[in-house]
Design an enzyme around this catalytic site. Structure first.
Site, mmCIF file in Angstrom:
data_model
loop_
_atom_site.group_PDB
_atom_site.id
_atom_site.type_symbol
_atom_site.label_atom_id
_atom_site.label_comp_id
_atom_site.label_asym_id
_atom_site.label_seq_id
_atom_site.Cartn_x
_atom_site.Cartn_y
_atom_site.Cartn_z
ATOM 1 N N LYS A 66 80.285 50.997 27.109
ATOM 2 C CA LYS A 66 81.098 52.160 27.481
ATOM 3 C C LYS A 66 80.198 53.382 27.675
ATOM 4 O O LYS A 66 80.408 54.183 28.589
ATOM 5 C CB LYS A 66 82.162 52.424 26.408
ATOM 6 C CG LYS A 66 83.274 51.384 26.417
ATOM 7 C CD LYS A 66 84.132 51.435 25.160
ATOM 8 C CE LYS A 66 85.055 50.223 25.094
ATOM 9 N NZ LYS A 66 85.720 50.061 23.795
ATOM 10 N N GLN B 8 86.325 52.499 17.816
ATOM 11 C CA GLN B 8 86.116 51.105 18.215
ATOM 12 C C GLN B 8 86.877 50.174 17.268
ATOM 13 O O GLN B 8 86.737 50.250 16.061
ATOM 14 C CB GLN B 8 84.614 50.777 18.239
ATOM 15 C CG GLN B 8 84.302 49.378 18.721
ATOM 16 C CD GLN B 8 84.764 49.103 20.157
ATOM 17 O OE1 GLN B 8 84.630 49.948 21.041
ATOM 18 N NE2 GLN B 8 85.331 47.929 20.387
ATOM 19 N N ASP C 284 92.146 56.546 24.683
ATOM 20 C CA ASP C 284 92.237 55.086 24.557
ATOM 21 C C ASP C 284 93.693 54.655 24.323
ATOM 22 O O ASP C 284 93.987 53.461 24.273
ATOM 23 C CB ASP C 284 91.353 54.638 23.379
ATOM 24 C CG ASP C 284 90.869 53.201 23.513
ATOM 25 O OD1 ASP C 284 90.853 52.683 24.644
ATOM 26 O OD2 ASP C 284 90.506 52.599 22.489
#
Ligand code: NAP
Length: 284
Positions: free
Chosen positions: A58, A102, A125
């Site tokens: 990413k 994450q 996200d």
């Protein structure tokens, strides 16, 4: 465009490239307005090798489109309170536009509490309850990135879900549930399946659109599928294997996503689009 026996391949890598090109232009414009580049902060708890790889991937993508990335690494032994405090500080930091925690975090960390420390305006996200509700109610907010990528792919390939029967296999909060909600918002008739569902092959056999989000290699067999269906394989298992037995399915489906090169690249592209959008919102 690739054309397989029967099924047309939905080229997520190509669609992602187009998205990244457009994101790069938008990032340049908003950088001039803000006097700095958009910034995505990624919080990584522990040193799970796959998570480290995902975060680095990413970061590289961010660099390629002119987005700054910050990686905040916390020890595996970090307490929930420490993870939450780190994320709250990023939520308050005016130089950070988007925050990514994450997944998965170590078992002893309360992942939901950590997610909820992300300010909704920076939840690029799409993991907070605020974003989930925005997706469910059709309100402005960020979408979970994998479902967002799937909806974009359907759009790119001219698939209008309205009136179609969509079967979603999997009901996780970041993938299965939200993709079903987004398909419902497009007036699909949505059926959710999960590990307690009975008669899965028959249910899948009545689907015009199948979204496989299970995490079990080659789980969906070609013989389950309706001829001419659209097959979206969101699963990923080691050895670059998806949830759908691809070679079987390509002979039956009309459209199918490959693994790799289908849903995966779209997920990162959506993350960067939403990070840029967050920066644009803070610039205006
Ligand atoms: P998850 O949280 O483990 O959820 C898996 C879902 O599959 C659960 O809802 C589970 O049902 C269901 N399931 C398990 N066995 C089943 C069975 N025999 N029949 C029907 N349903 C079954 O996984 P996730 O986070 O949603 O991820 C799913 C897959 O997508 C994984 O391979 C993951 O790597 C991949 N993924 C890819 C991306 C990407 O960017 N491409 C992003 C996220 C995830 P229960 O709820 O009943 O347990």
């Amino acid at each position: 465009m690739d054309q397989a026996d029967g099924a047309r391949i939905m080229d997520g890598a190509a669609a992602a490239r187009r998205s990244l090109e457009s994101t790069s232009l938008r990032a340049a414009v908003v950088s001039r307005k803000l006097g700095r580049r958009p910034c995505l902060a990624a919080v990584l708890v522990g040193d799970d090798p796959s998570s480290v790889t995902y975060v680095r991937m990413k970061q590289r993508r961010c660099e390629s489109v002119g987005i700054d990335s910050r990686i905040i690494r916390l020890a595996h032994s970090s307490l929930t309170s420490e993870v939450v405090a780190t994320i709250r500080a990023l939520s308050d930091d005016k130089r950070v536009d988007g925050i990514l925690l994450q997944h998965p975090v170590p078992d002893h960390v309360d992942e939901r509490a950590a997610f909820e420390a992300i300010a909704p305006a920076k939840d690029v996200d799409g993991v907070t309850m605020h974003s989930f509700a925005a997706m469910a109610f059709g309100l402005p907010g960020f979408w979970s990135c994998t479902p967002a990528g799937i909806m974009r792919l359907l759009d790119v390939y001219g698939v209008d879900p309205c009136g179609l029967h969509a079967v979603v296999i999997g009901r996780s909060p970041i993938l299965g549930k939200p993709i079903g909600m987004l398909l419902l918002a497009k007036s699909a008739t949505v059926t959710y399946c999960h590990s307690y569902s009975r008669g899965l092959p028959e249910i899948v056999g009545s689907a015009d659109i199948v979204v496989a989000a299970v995490g079990k290699a080659n789980f969906v067999r070609g013989e389950w599928l309706k001829r001419g269906s659209v097959v979206i394989d969101a699963g990923y298992s080691s050895g670059d294997t998806g949830d759908v037995a691809f070679e079987e399915a390509r002979g039956v489906a009309a459209l199918i996503t490959p693994v790799p090169g289908g849903v995966g690249p779209m997920t990162i592209a959506m993350l960067l689009e939403q990070t840029t959008l967050a920066a644009e919102r803070s610039a205006s």
